[in-house]
Design a protein around this motif. Structure first.
Motif, PDB file in Angstrom:
ATOM      1  N   ARG A 165       0.826  -1.215   0.000  1.00 48.72           N
ATOM      2  CA  ARG A 165       0.000   0.000   0.000  1.00 48.72           C
ATOM      3  C   ARG A 165       0.858   1.262   0.000  1.00 48.72           C
ATOM      4  O   ARG A 165       0.565   2.229  -0.714  1.00 48.72           O
ATOM      5  CB  ARG A 165      -0.884   0.036   1.243  1.00 48.72           C
ATOM      6  CG  ARG A 165      -2.277  -0.452   1.022  1.00 48.72           C
ATOM      7  CD  ARG A 165      -3.108  -0.203   2.277  1.00 48.72           C
ATOM      8  NE  ARG A 165      -4.329  -0.970   2.247  1.00 48.72           N
ATOM      9  CZ  ARG A 165      -5.429  -0.588   1.587  1.00 48.72           C
ATOM     10  NH1 ARG A 165      -5.462   0.550   0.917  1.00 48.72           N
ATOM     11  NH2 ARG A 165      -6.510  -1.349   1.607  1.00 48.72           N
ATOM     12  N   TRP A 205      -8.943  -2.775  -3.439  1.00 49.37           N
ATOM     13  CA  TRP A 205      -8.154  -1.546  -3.457  1.00 49.37           C
ATOM     14  C   TRP A 205      -8.528  -0.646  -4.638  1.00 49.37           C
ATOM     15  O   TRP A 205      -8.236   0.550  -4.639  1.00 49.37           O
ATOM     16  CB  TRP A 205      -6.649  -1.852  -3.545  1.00 49.37           C
ATOM     17  CG  TRP A 205      -6.099  -2.572  -2.360  1.00 49.37           C
ATOM     18  CD1 TRP A 205      -6.808  -3.168  -1.362  1.00 49.37           C
ATOM     19  CD2 TRP A 205      -4.718  -2.763  -2.054  1.00 49.37           C
ATOM     20  NE1 TRP A 205      -5.941  -3.735  -0.453  1.00 49.37           N
ATOM     21  CE2 TRP A 205      -4.659  -3.506  -0.858  1.00 49.37           C
ATOM     22  CE3 TRP A 205      -3.531  -2.406  -2.682  1.00 49.37           C
ATOM     23  CZ2 TRP A 205      -3.456  -3.875  -0.268  1.00 49.37           C
ATOM     24  CZ3 TRP A 205      -2.333  -2.772  -2.103  1.00 49.37           C
ATOM     25  CH2 TRP A 205      -2.299  -3.508  -0.901  1.00 49.37           C
ATOM     26  N   GLU A 242     -10.153   2.507  -3.962  1.00 44.65           N
ATOM     27  CA  GLU A 242      -9.415   3.519  -3.197  1.00 44.65           C
ATOM     28  C   GLU A 242      -8.402   4.306  -4.015  1.00 44.65           C
ATOM     29  O   GLU A 242      -8.060   5.423  -3.657  1.00 44.65           O
ATOM     30  CB  GLU A 242      -8.652   2.839  -2.048  1.00 44.65           C
ATOM     31  CG  GLU A 242      -9.535   2.211  -1.008  1.00 44.65           C
ATOM     32  CD  GLU A 242      -8.688   1.455   0.001  1.00 44.65           C
ATOM     33  OE1 GLU A 242      -7.835   2.091   0.649  1.00 44.65           O
ATOM     34  OE2 GLU A 242      -8.872   0.229   0.110  1.00 44.65           O
ATOM     35  N   TYR A 243      -7.882   3.701  -5.081  1.00 43.46           N
ATOM     36  CA  TYR A 243      -6.776   4.340  -5.810  1.00 43.46           C
ATOM     37  C   TYR A 243      -7.132   4.526  -7.284  1.00 43.46           C
ATOM     38  O   TYR A 243      -7.498   3.569  -7.960  1.00 43.46           O
ATOM     39  CB  TYR A 243      -5.511   3.484  -5.700  1.00 43.46           C
ATOM     40  CG  TYR A 243      -5.089   3.210  -4.283  1.00 43.46           C
ATOM     41  CD1 TYR A 243      -4.611   4.236  -3.466  1.00 43.46           C
ATOM     42  CD2 TYR A 243      -5.164   1.929  -3.754  1.00 43.46           C
ATOM     43  CE1 TYR A 243      -4.219   3.979  -2.156  1.00 43.46           C
ATOM     44  CE2 TYR A 243      -4.771   1.666  -2.451  1.00 43.46           C
ATOM     45  CZ  TYR A 243      -4.303   2.696  -1.660  1.00 43.46           C
ATOM     46  OH  TYR A 243      -3.916   2.446  -0.366  1.00 43.46           O
TER      47      TYR A 243
END
Ligand code: PLP
Length: 359
Positions: free
Chosen positions: A174, A201, A204-205
């Motif tokens: 991360r 993930w 989130e990104y």
């Protein structure tokens, strides 16, 4: 001046073609293939599906139906974009072609997947490897320093890693994703054999893509890779994908296979339990150290100076493994062995057991 030496790019002239040894009649434990065949009943249904294909027509250029199957099978959120490649190798090529501006670089931990460096070279990106630590984990401070120094266009990380087999700690991974100024790609080729994955993930990104393949799942012959995540990134790459890169036979076959995803995931679970048997058997051999694996292969270290002789001795007994001992300094004396069927693993253990005892 009609010779290739005059016209071909010098960095291409330096290359040698990727070599694949002849494996007919061998116990083949060198290429991370699933050792199990498709169950007979599914084979029959699959053959019927192929019957209706119109090979005189071009394939569906967008692979819309196959994409739907992929999304369902792998639970890919609608918010994520999806790009299909002729194997993940082609996806790597597409990404790097897109990113190969003047001075652009790709950063990846080492030892890693050989194609990362190879494709960086042919597409004109500068390749930079950052050594893993002594436990083959990410050296997070070194990765962060290299990212700050070089601002790589692409950070590429295989999770679990090949050829070491281990998964990286999530926290360090991360930190790397968060520090990267450009695109980050997590290559989950071995997700079927691993306890976790990074699909969550993606929410989130917005510079993260996850790459997968059906090769290790049991469909290496089809050549199908997947890239998913951030829609703007997928849309930016899509124009580089050749319109018919996924042929009709692959679209139909992979579509069928993914309707029976459970059967493949069951085979993956069988491979994982065989992996543990194999690792335990290998660890009991004199002079052999086995590294932890979350993939469908195990990396092992043999007594100093023995890797070449043992790989050759195995080959003489019709057992094919990958000798990675010269691939990177930290892989000295290492062999990489793909998990086979119960019987194949037994043969490997017997033959290798004899060889290390005689050595
Ligand atoms: C085997 C492997 C792949 C698979 O490549 P395909 O072209 O999809 O067969 C991708 N990444 C890594 C790290 C691998 O080990």
């Amino acid at each position: 001046m009609t010779t290739p030496q005059h016209w071909v790019r010098p960095e291409i002239l330096e290359l040698t073609p990727y070599h694949v040894p002849d494996a007919s009649g061998m116990v083949k434990l060198d290429a991370m293939e699933n050792p199990y065949a498709l169950p007979a009943e599914l084979r029959e249904q699959w053959a019927q599906r192929l019957h209706t294909l119109e090979l005189n027509r071009y394939p569906d250029a967008g692979g819309a139906q196959l994409k739907q199957r992929v999304r369902q099978a792998m639970n890919i959120p609608d918010s994520a974009g999806l790009l299909l490649g002729n194997g993940s190798d082609e996806i790597l090529q597409i990404m790097m072609l897109a990113l190969a501006r003047d001075g652009a670089s790709v950063l990846t931990p080492e030892p890693g997947f050989a194609m990362f460096a190879m494709i960086a070279r042919t597409t004109g990106l500068t390749y930079r490897g950052v050594p893993l630590d002594a436990d083959f984990q990410l050296d997070v401070p070194a990765m962060l320093a290299a990212i700050a120094r070089h601002a790589p266009a692409l950070v590429l990380i295989a999770q679990p890693n090949n050829p070491t087999g281990n998964a990286f700690d999530a926290e360090g991974l991360r930190a790397v994703v968060e520090a990267a100024p450009g695109l980050v790609v997590i290559d989950e080729a071995y997700y079927p054999f691993s306890a976790g994955n990074c699909l969550d993930w993606l929410a989130e990104y917005d510079n993260l893509l996850i790459m997968r393949t059906v090769s290790k799942l049991g469909l290496a012959g089809l050549r199908l890779g997947l890239l998913m995540g951030s829609k703007p990134w997928i849309e930016a790459l899509e124009p580089l994908r050749l319109p018919y890169n996924i042929n009709s036979l692959t679209q139909a076959s992979a579509g069928f296979a993914l309707e029976h995803y459970d059967a493949f995931m069951q085979q993956a679970a069988a491979i994982v339990s065989q992996r543990d048997v194999l690792a335990t058997g290998l660890a009991s051999l004199p002079g052999v150290t086995v590294f932890p694996s979350e993939a469908n292969f195990v990396l092992l270290r043999v007594s100093a100076g023995q890797a070449d002789a043992l790989a050759a001795g195995l080959r003489d007994q019709n057992v094919l493994v990958k000798n990675v001992s010269a691939a990177h300094p930290s892989l000295h004396d290492c062999l990489r062995i793909t998990v086979g069927t119960e019987q194949e693993n037994r043969i490997l253990l017997e033959v290798l057991g004899r060889l290390v005892t005689d050595a």
